[in-house]
Design a protein around this motif. Structure first.
Motif, PDB file in Angstrom:
ATOM      1  N   PRO A   1     -12.197   8.899   3.858  1.00 30.81           N
ATOM      2  CA  PRO A   1     -11.103   9.814   4.201  1.00 30.81           C
ATOM      3  C   PRO A   1      -9.853   9.059   4.619  1.00 30.81           C
ATOM      4  O   PRO A   1      -9.910   8.089   5.371  1.00 30.81           O
ATOM      5  CB  PRO A   1     -11.693  10.628   5.360  1.00 30.81           C
ATOM      6  CG  PRO A   1     -13.167  10.630   5.102  1.00 30.81           C
ATOM      7  CD  PRO A   1     -13.472   9.282   4.513  1.00 30.81           C
ATOM      8  N   HIS A   2      -8.708   9.537   4.120  1.00 33.45           N
ATOM      9  CA  HIS A   2      -7.450   8.833   4.330  1.00 33.45           C
ATOM     10  C   HIS A   2      -6.343   9.848   4.544  1.00 33.45           C
ATOM     11  O   HIS A   2      -6.210  10.810   3.784  1.00 33.45           O
ATOM     12  CB  HIS A   2      -7.135   7.962   3.111  1.00 33.45           C
ATOM     13  CG  HIS A   2      -5.776   7.346   3.136  1.00 33.45           C
ATOM     14  ND1 HIS A   2      -4.794   7.628   2.206  1.00 33.45           N
ATOM     15  CD2 HIS A   2      -5.227   6.462   4.000  1.00 33.45           C
ATOM     16  CE1 HIS A   2      -3.705   6.947   2.485  1.00 33.45           C
ATOM     17  NE2 HIS A   2      -3.942   6.237   3.560  1.00 33.45           N
TER      18      HIS A   2
ATOM     19  N   PRO B   1      -0.501  -2.213  13.091  1.00 38.51           N
ATOM     20  CA  PRO B   1      -0.641  -0.788  13.400  1.00 38.51           C
ATOM     21  C   PRO B   1      -0.169   0.128  12.285  1.00 38.51           C
ATOM     22  O   PRO B   1      -0.343   1.342  12.377  1.00 38.51           O
ATOM     23  CB  PRO B   1       0.241  -0.623  14.642  1.00 38.51           C
ATOM     24  CG  PRO B   1       1.297  -1.678  14.485  1.00 38.51           C
ATOM     25  CD  PRO B   1       0.631  -2.841  13.812  1.00 38.51           C
ATOM     26  N   GLY B   2       0.450  -0.419  11.239  1.00 40.23           N
ATOM     27  CA  GLY B   2       0.986   0.405  10.163  1.00 40.23           C
ATOM     28  C   GLY B   2      -0.036   0.697   9.080  1.00 40.23           C
ATOM     29  O   GLY B   2      -1.200   0.307   9.161  1.00 40.23           O
ATOM     30  N   PRO B   3       0.393   1.374   8.015  1.00 33.42           N
ATOM     31  CA  PRO B   3      -0.528   1.716   6.925  1.00 33.42           C
ATOM     32  C   PRO B   3      -0.985   0.479   6.168  1.00 33.42           C
ATOM     33  O   PRO B   3      -0.270  -0.523   6.075  1.00 33.42           O
ATOM     34  CB  PRO B   3       0.307   2.638   6.035  1.00 33.42           C
ATOM     35  CG  PRO B   3       1.728   2.291   6.338  1.00 33.42           C
ATOM     36  CD  PRO B   3       1.758   1.899   7.778  1.00 33.42           C
ATOM     37  N   MET B   4      -2.191   0.556   5.622  1.00 36.28           N
ATOM     38  CA  MET B   4      -2.753  -0.530   4.820  1.00 36.28           C
ATOM     39  C   MET B   4      -3.399   0.047   3.565  1.00 36.28           C
ATOM     40  O   MET B   4      -3.920   1.166   3.579  1.00 36.28           O
ATOM     41  CB  MET B   4      -3.793  -1.321   5.625  1.00 36.28           C
ATOM     42  CG  MET B   4      -3.206  -2.199   6.712  1.00 36.28           C
ATOM     43  SD  MET B   4      -4.457  -3.238   7.505  1.00 36.28           S
ATOM     44  CE  MET B   4      -5.142  -2.091   8.690  1.00 36.28           C
TER      45      MET B   4
ATOM     46  N   VAL C   1       6.346   0.051   5.721  1.00 33.31           N
ATOM     47  CA  VAL C   1       5.730  -1.066   5.011  1.00 33.31           C
ATOM     48  C   VAL C   1       4.215  -0.894   5.035  1.00 33.31           C
ATOM     49  O   VAL C   1       3.627  -0.612   6.080  1.00 33.31           O
ATOM     50  CB  VAL C   1       6.099  -2.418   5.668  1.00 33.31           C
ATOM     51  CG1 VAL C   1       5.507  -3.575   4.862  1.00 33.31           C
ATOM     52  CG2 VAL C   1       7.590  -2.561   5.805  1.00 33.31           C
ATOM     53  N   THR C   2       3.576  -1.071   3.868  1.00 38.06           N
ATOM     54  CA  THR C   2       2.118  -1.045   3.753  1.00 38.06           C
ATOM     55  C   THR C   2       1.603  -2.464   3.556  1.00 38.06           C
ATOM     56  O   THR C   2       2.090  -3.184   2.677  1.00 38.06           O
ATOM     57  CB  THR C   2       1.665  -0.173   2.567  1.00 38.06           C
ATOM     58  OG1 THR C   2       2.039   1.182   2.804  1.00 38.06           O
ATOM     59  CG2 THR C   2       0.153  -0.245   2.380  1.00 38.06           C
ATOM     60  N   LEU C   3       0.657  -2.871   4.363  1.00 29.95           N
ATOM     61  CA  LEU C   3       0.009  -4.156   4.161  1.00 29.95           C
ATOM     62  C   LEU C   3      -0.989  -4.020   3.019  1.00 29.95           C
ATOM     63  O   LEU C   3      -1.848  -3.130   3.029  1.00 29.95           O
ATOM     64  CB  LEU C   3      -0.698  -4.613   5.431  1.00 29.95           C
ATOM     65  CG  LEU C   3      -1.279  -6.034   5.414  1.00 29.95           C
ATOM     66  CD1 LEU C   3      -1.220  -6.651   6.805  1.00 29.95           C
ATOM     67  CD2 LEU C   3      -2.722  -6.063   4.907  1.00 29.95           C
ATOM     68  N   VAL C   4      -0.892  -4.888   2.016  1.00 29.78           N
ATOM     69  CA  VAL C   4      -1.741  -4.853   0.831  1.00 29.78           C
ATOM     70  C   VAL C   4      -2.579  -6.124   0.788  1.00 29.78           C
ATOM     71  O   VAL C   4      -2.034  -7.230   0.884  1.00 29.78           O
ATOM     72  CB  VAL C   4      -0.902  -4.725  -0.452  1.00 29.78           C
ATOM     73  CG1 VAL C   4      -1.779  -4.885  -1.690  1.00 29.78           C
ATOM     74  CG2 VAL C   4      -0.179  -3.385  -0.480  1.00 29.78           C
ATOM     75  N   ALA C   5      -3.897  -5.970   0.653  1.00 29.62           N
ATOM     76  CA  ALA C   5      -4.792  -7.129   0.588  1.00 29.62           C
ATOM     77  C   ALA C   5      -6.038  -6.740  -0.180  1.00 29.62           C
ATOM     78  O   ALA C   5      -6.263  -5.557  -0.484  1.00 29.62           O
ATOM     79  CB  ALA C   5      -5.155  -7.621   1.992  1.00 29.62           C
TER      80      ALA C   5
ATOM     81  N   ASP D   1      -5.068   5.843   8.532  1.00 29.79           N
ATOM     82  CA  ASP D   1      -3.967   5.429   7.660  1.00 29.79           C
ATOM     83  C   ASP D   1      -4.312   4.162   6.870  1.00 29.79           C
ATOM     84  O   ASP D   1      -3.431   3.543   6.281  1.00 29.79           O
ATOM     85  CB  ASP D   1      -2.690   5.201   8.469  1.00 29.79           C
ATOM     86  CG  ASP D   1      -2.860   4.163   9.574  1.00 29.79           C
ATOM     87  OD1 ASP D   1      -4.011   3.770   9.849  1.00 29.79           O
ATOM     88  OD2 ASP D   1      -1.840   3.756  10.166  1.00 29.79           O
ATOM     89  N   VAL D   2      -5.581   3.785   6.853  1.00 31.27           N
ATOM     90  CA  VAL D   2      -6.035   2.647   6.061  1.00 31.27           C
ATOM     91  C   VAL D   2      -6.768   3.194   4.844  1.00 31.27           C
ATOM     92  O   VAL D   2      -7.769   3.903   4.972  1.00 31.27           O
ATOM     93  CB  VAL D   2      -6.970   1.721   6.865  1.00 31.27           C
ATOM     94  CG1 VAL D   2      -7.431   0.556   5.999  1.00 31.27           C
ATOM     95  CG2 VAL D   2      -6.265   1.217   8.115  1.00 31.27           C
TER      96      VAL D   2
END
Length: 682
Positions: free
Chosen positions: A421-422, A454-457, A432-436, A486-487
């Motif tokens: 669930p997201h 703490p932001g979206p990933m 900004v979304t952290l992408v990995a 938010d991940v």
């Protein structure tokens, strides 16, 4: 004169014959059924040994209790028994079977995948899946089936939002909400030319070929239009608790987890007007439905009993909280469909639940790649892109030193986006979304990453089907991860020996929902203030007006895991003065990837103005990876698993080179879709 002992032997033989005769009379010949082979070669066609569980000896007390309760399944010859009688003829060998499923949300989408796996495992006919979905489930399942590429399977989607007004007026207390009522509108929602369809709940699992269920349409009379299994609890008898007042039903009622619908007959009978009038009348005295569409189906059948065809109980073995399903499977020679019709699902209490749970888990963790098998006896249209893919694979040179890498580049991996669930972040202009991307051996980094960012990933995970379930349990058991909605986790299912780093990165990039993305290695832990700093820098530099941009973020890497990190440049320099060794990984090819240096000008490095705050330090730690090199061309973006042998690349770069503390270039770019595949991941 008879030899001594002969009378005793004859008497024993006579006694044995008498016992056999009594047994035959008592059990009505059923004992022979269990010994017959598939196909009924012992003289009774369709009589099978139980494939799921050993036969439970008949319990006389259970039979008497069933008779006292008025259970129609207690009597001999009832449809709810799996007797050794003639079975309906199977459908034509290559007939297309139609299946309808209502699915909404992330969790329900995962259930659908397990259901489809069980169908594909046993099926011998082409299938056409009609999926009524919300926007979330459609995004997930469209991507999944497109990348799954299963031969002889068609998928059609129908917008659940367009059907909601037809059922939203019905008060409903069932946990499925509005979506639990949408099976009522399938005759009008599905194509007008579609005459027959099997309707399934998402929480059922097949233990047999679905064509056997389709064959039961042949048992319908000229007026019957709905095939259902009797309800296997006392719910509609109204005696489960004090003041229990269920909807009206015919006898014990029917369960709607598995339905055979003659859509053409329902349309001719005015089905829509029929169920609406019945529902409105019952809602005058009842506050709401408790079991969603099932209550309304039963109320209609109570009024029009000629509509229903009773199906054998083995086609819907119901494991609810108050189940009496043992009356079915203790007498059955085989089971066909298992139905987890309880809000507790696999946690329901039942003395045989462990067996059913293990059977379900078999398909839950089954490798879906193995189900990409063709139905060679049935000509069918190949999945989109399959022919081009086969042509490209045929053109590869097996003598090429990089054959495995080029073959892996053409592999289409199954992709399950938003596996958990997201909740998408609220739209913000400078977010900004952290992408990995990561594999199973890097799960331990997730909790620390969630604390630092703490932001979206958007994270892509390279897992097997079994590892995906382990990952699910890992997140559910972690208070840190379970609290983050938010991940977005996207599972790319493992296939082949290589790690498809570019595809993983691009899957995570494509699912990022913010204007900017921060590309990072999973081993890098950003400073606690980096998320806020990047958003402030984007706003101050006015990057929102530019199509392409990159921010340089200083980063340092250690050769071992550290559990405390410098919070400022001063602390970092103090660590360096103390002799702490940091390393720098050569990233000279990141900005100008080979062999397309023309891409480089599209990524412009920006420096902060004097008024901007000092950039925070990105620190990282990873275990030492000795003898690990990049292999093959950087354009392929593929790394071998546990190998130190380069394919053929004179410019293979060491993974980490010991040296002084130097900045490592990471990129923050405005999100415009996938980056060029030539850019190697960090």
């Amino acid at each position: 004169m008879l030899p001594r002992g002969r009378p005793r032997a004859l008497g024993a033989a006579a006694l044995l014959l008498l016992l056999l005769l009594l047994g035959f009379l008592l059990f009505g010949g059923d004992l022979g059924c269990e010994r017959r082979e598939p196909g009924g070669r012992a003289g009774a066609p369709g009589c099978f040994p139980g494939p799921l569980m050993p036969r439970v000896p008949p319990d006389g007390r259970l039979r008497r209790a069933a008779a006292l309760d008025g259970d129609p399944g207690a009597g001999p010859g009832d449809h709810n028994r799996s007797d050794c009688g003639p079975q309906p003829p199977p459908p034509p060998k290559c007939e297309l079977l139609h299946v309808a499923i209502v699915c909404a949300g992330h969790n329900s989408s995962r259930d659908v995948i397990t259901l489809v796996k069980s169908m594909l495992f046993y099926r011998k006919n082409p299938l056409h899946l009609h999926l009524v979905t919300d926007a979330v489930a459609r995004n997930i399942l469209e991507t999944l089936f497109h990348t799954w590429m299963v031969p002889a399977v068609r998928v059609s989607f129908y917008h659940a939002d367009q059907l909601k007004p037809q059922v939203s007026w019905i008060p409903n207390k069932h946990y499925s909400g509005l979506y639990g009522l949408m099976k009522l509108v399938l005759p009008s929602a599905l194509p007008a030319e579609l005459a027959r369809v099997i309707v399934l709940d998402t929480d059922v699992t097949f233990a047999s070929d679905i064509s056997e269920l389709w064959a039961l349409f042949a048992h319908f009379s000229d007026t019957q239009a709905i095939g259902l299994v009797e309800n296997q609890s006392d719910w509609y008898l109204g005696n489960l608790w004090k003041n229990h007042r269920p909807w009206p039903a015919l006898g014990r009622g029917f369960n709607t987890g598995v339905i055979l619908l003659r859509l053409d007959r329902l349309r001719q009978a005015g089905w829509e007007q029929m169920w609406r009038l019945t529902a409105r009348r019952e809602l005058l005295s009842l506050p709401a439905t408790s079991l969603a569409d099932q209550d309304i189906f039963n109320a209609v059948i109570k009024e029009h009993p000629g509509l229903v065809q009773r199906l054998p109980c083995v086609w819907n073995v119901q494991l609810s909280d108050h189940t009496l399903a043992e009356r079915c499977y203790s007498e059955a020679s085989d089971l066909k469909v298992i139905h987890w019709n309880s809000p507790k699902k696999l946690r329901v209490k039942n003395k045989h639940v462990e067996f059913f749970r293990n059977f379900y888990l078999t398909f839950l963790e089954y490798d879906g790649n193995l189900l990409r098998r063709e139905l060679f006896v049935c000509p069918s249209q190949p999945p989109p892109g399959a022919e081009q893919l086969q042509q490209a694979l045929a053109q590869l040179d097996e003598e090429d030193p990089c054959f495995e890498f080029r073959q892996q580049q053409l592999t289409v991996h199954r992709v399950h986006v938003t596996f958990l669930p997201h909740e998408p972040p609220p739209p913000r202009p400078h977010d900004v979304t952290l992408v990995a991307q990561l594999s199973m051996d890097r799960l331990q980094m997730l909790e620390a990453l969630c604390r630092h960012w703490p932001g979206p990933m958007s994270l892509a995970l390279y897992l097997t089907d079994a590892e995906a379930q382990q990952f699910l349990h890992f997140v559910e058991a972690s208070p840190v991860l379970a609290a983050r909605q938010d991940v977005a986790y996207h599972v790319v299912y493992r296939e082949g020996p290589l790690y498809p780093v570019n595809q993983l990165r691009n899957v995570a990039l494509a699912q990022a929902l913010t204007p900017y993305v921060f590309l990072s290695d999973i081993d890098f832990l950003p400073a606690y203030s980096l998320y806020d700093y990047l958003r402030a820098s984007i706003e101050q530099l006015g990057l929102g007006s530019r199509r392409k941009a990159a921010l340089v973020v200083p980063a340092f890497e250690t050769l071992r895991y550290r559990f405390s990190f410098p919070h400022s440049k001063v602390e970092l320099l103090a660590l360096l003065d103390a002799g702490t060794l940091y390393t720098f990984r050569n990233m000279s090819s990141w900005c100008c990837p080979r062999p397309s240096p023309s891409i480089c000008p599209t990524l412009q490095a920006w420096t902060s103005p004097a008024s901007a705050p000092a950039p925070p330090i990105v620190t990282a730690s990873r275990p030492s990876r000795t003898n690990s090199t990049r292999t093959c061309p950087a354009t392929m973006g593929l790394l071998p698993s546990n190998t130190s042998q380069p394919c053929s690349s004179p410019r293979a770069l060491p993974e980490a080179e010991a040296g002084p503390a130097l900045p490592l270039i990471l990129a923050l770019g405005r999100h415009q879709g996938n980056l060029p595949s030539a850019i190697p991941a960090i």
